[in-house]
Scaffold this motif. Structure first.
Motif, PDB file in Angstrom:
ATOM      1  N   THR A 147      15.237  19.631   2.545  1.00  0.00           N
ATOM      2  CA  THR A 147      15.385  20.762   3.444  1.00  0.00           C
ATOM      3  C   THR A 147      14.235  20.928   4.413  1.00  0.00           C
ATOM      4  N   ALA A 148      13.252  20.046   4.358  1.00  0.00           N
ATOM      5  CA  ALA A 148      12.125  20.228   5.261  1.00  0.00           C
ATOM      6  C   ALA A 148      12.314  19.412   6.510  1.00  0.00           C
ATOM      7  N   SER A 149      11.402  18.436   6.773  1.00  0.00           N
ATOM      8  CA  SER A 149      11.477  17.738   8.042  1.00  0.00           C
ATOM      9  C   SER A 149      12.657  16.796   8.116  1.00  0.00           C
ATOM     10  N   GLY A 150      13.446  16.654   7.045  1.00  0.00           N
ATOM     11  CA  GLY A 150      14.613  15.808   7.089  1.00  0.00           C
ATOM     12  C   GLY A 150      15.832  16.515   7.629  1.00  0.00           C
ATOM     13  N   ASP A 151      15.728  17.777   8.076  1.00  0.00           N
ATOM     14  CA  ASP A 151      16.913  18.467   8.553  1.00  0.00           C
ATOM     15  C   ASP A 151      17.328  17.917   9.898  1.00  0.00           C
ATOM     16  N   SER A 152      18.580  18.222  10.311  1.00  0.00           N
ATOM     17  CA  SER A 152      19.151  17.592  11.491  1.00  0.00           C
ATOM     18  C   SER A 152      18.412  17.954  12.754  1.00  0.00           C
ATOM     19  N   SER A 153      17.946  19.198  12.879  1.00  0.00           N
ATOM     20  CA  SER A 153      17.266  19.590  14.106  1.00  0.00           C
ATOM     21  C   SER A 153      15.934  18.874  14.252  1.00  0.00           C
ATOM     22  N   ALA A 154      15.166  18.770  13.150  1.00  0.00           N
ATOM     23  CA  ALA A 154      13.894  18.049  13.203  1.00  0.00           C
ATOM     24  C   ALA A 154      14.138  16.579  13.494  1.00  0.00           C
ATOM     25  N   GLY A 155      15.173  16.015  12.866  1.00  0.00           N
ATOM     26  CA  GLY A 155      15.490  14.617  13.107  1.00  0.00           C
ATOM     27  C   GLY A 155      15.908  14.365  14.539  1.00  0.00           C
ATOM     28  N   ALA A 156      16.703  15.262  15.099  1.00  0.00           N
ATOM     29  CA  ALA A 156      17.140  15.113  16.490  1.00  0.00           C
ATOM     30  C   ALA A 156      15.959  15.190  17.439  1.00  0.00           C
ATOM     31  N   ARG A 157      15.034  16.106  17.164  1.00  0.00           N
ATOM     32  CA  ARG A 157      13.851  16.212  18.019  1.00  0.00           C
ATOM     33  C   ARG A 157      13.010  14.948  17.934  1.00  0.00           C
ATOM     34  N   ALA A 158      12.866  14.423  16.716  1.00  0.00           N
ATOM     35  CA  ALA A 158      12.069  13.210  16.548  1.00  0.00           C
ATOM     36  C   ALA A 158      12.718  12.026  17.257  1.00  0.00           C
ATOM     37  N   ARG A 159      14.049  11.895  17.150  1.00  0.00           N
ATOM     38  CA  ARG A 159      14.732  10.791  17.834  1.00  0.00           C
ATOM     39  C   ARG A 159      14.596  10.933  19.339  1.00  0.00           C
ATOM     40  N   ALA A 160      14.681  12.168  19.839  1.00  0.00           N
ATOM     41  CA  ALA A 160      14.522  12.386  21.278  1.00  0.00           C
ATOM     42  C   ALA A 160      13.115  11.995  21.720  1.00  0.00           C
ATOM     43  N   GLN A 161      12.138  12.278  20.868  1.00  0.00           N
ATOM     44  CA  GLN A 161      10.772  11.873  21.173  1.00  0.00           C
ATOM     45  C   GLN A 161      10.664  10.352  21.277  1.00  0.00           C
TER      46      GLN A 161
END
Length: 226
Positions: A147-161
């Protein structure tokens, strides 16, 4: 001369650190803070090159103080003090912009050497420690159900980065995420070490990150969300 601010709520710890650093050439303790709330004003007053920051402090903890400081222009480097085996806040501090961490029982000579590296803008984390940190994050998040940095919003931001990077930059970023040294990355990707260093600098600038540990965590976030 490396100007150091000590931030720790334990006066005995501050006293021991000040005494230890007093014997180090080219290092000067310019101020002490007992709480993260004091750090910001003391940084303004004394302009230290580096803050040695405890994580667990009253009122404003070391993580929030780190985040606030690193959001400023010309911010000092920050090294957090912690006990790696038990302190679950280490990764949060690194995400906030800390250059690394030291265990409170680290030998004095190693602390001084680490502070010199941090003041020069180098992360105070060996590749093996980077790998252990990422492994710790994975274990913690699996225990919490991801439930931490593996959530979809964090992952989407990281992929966009990561999408901001060129192909070779992305390869270097992934290698940094695996905890490889510059020399190892150079050998693996058939580059010179100076070229790897240049790629790392470009990655930091493009992704608006402060150190290679944050590159590793960005790569981790992106990979966990796939």
């Amino acid at each position: 001369m490396i100007r150091v601010l000590l931030a720790d709520d334990d006066p005995l710890v501050r006293s021991a650190l000040r005494l230890m650093l007093a014997g180090a050439d080219g290092v000067e303790v310019v101020a002490e803070a007992a709480d993260g709330a004091e750090v910001l004003s003391l940084v303004d007053a004394h302009k230290p090159d580096l803050v040695l920051m405890d994580i667990r402090m009253p009122t404003v903890d070391g993580i929030e103080a780190t985040r606030l400081l690193r959001g400023r222009p010309r911010a000092p480097q920050i090294v957090v003090l912690t006990t790696f085996q038990t302190d679950e806040y280490v990764v949060s501090a690194l995400r906030a912009g800390a250059a690394g961490f030291l265990l409170k029982h680290t030998p004095p000579a190693e602390i001084v050497a680490a502070l010199r590296r941090a003041a020069a803008g180098e992360p105070v984390l060996s590749p093996s420690v980077t790998q252990r940190l990422i492994a710790q994050v994975i274990a913690d998040e699996d225990d919490r159900g991801g439930t931490a940095s593996g959530d979809s919003s964090a992952g989407a931001r990281a992929r966009a980065q990561l999408d901001k990077l060129g192909d070779r930059e992305r390869e270097v970023a992934v290698a940094v995420g695996e905890g490889k040294t510059n020399a190892e990355i150079a050998a693996e990707l058939y580059m010179s070490v100076p070229t790897v260093k240049a790629h790392v600098s470009h990655i930091l600038a493009k992704l608006d990150l402060t150190n290679r540990v944050q590159i590793a965590l960005t790569v981790y976030d992106a990979s966990r969300s796939l």
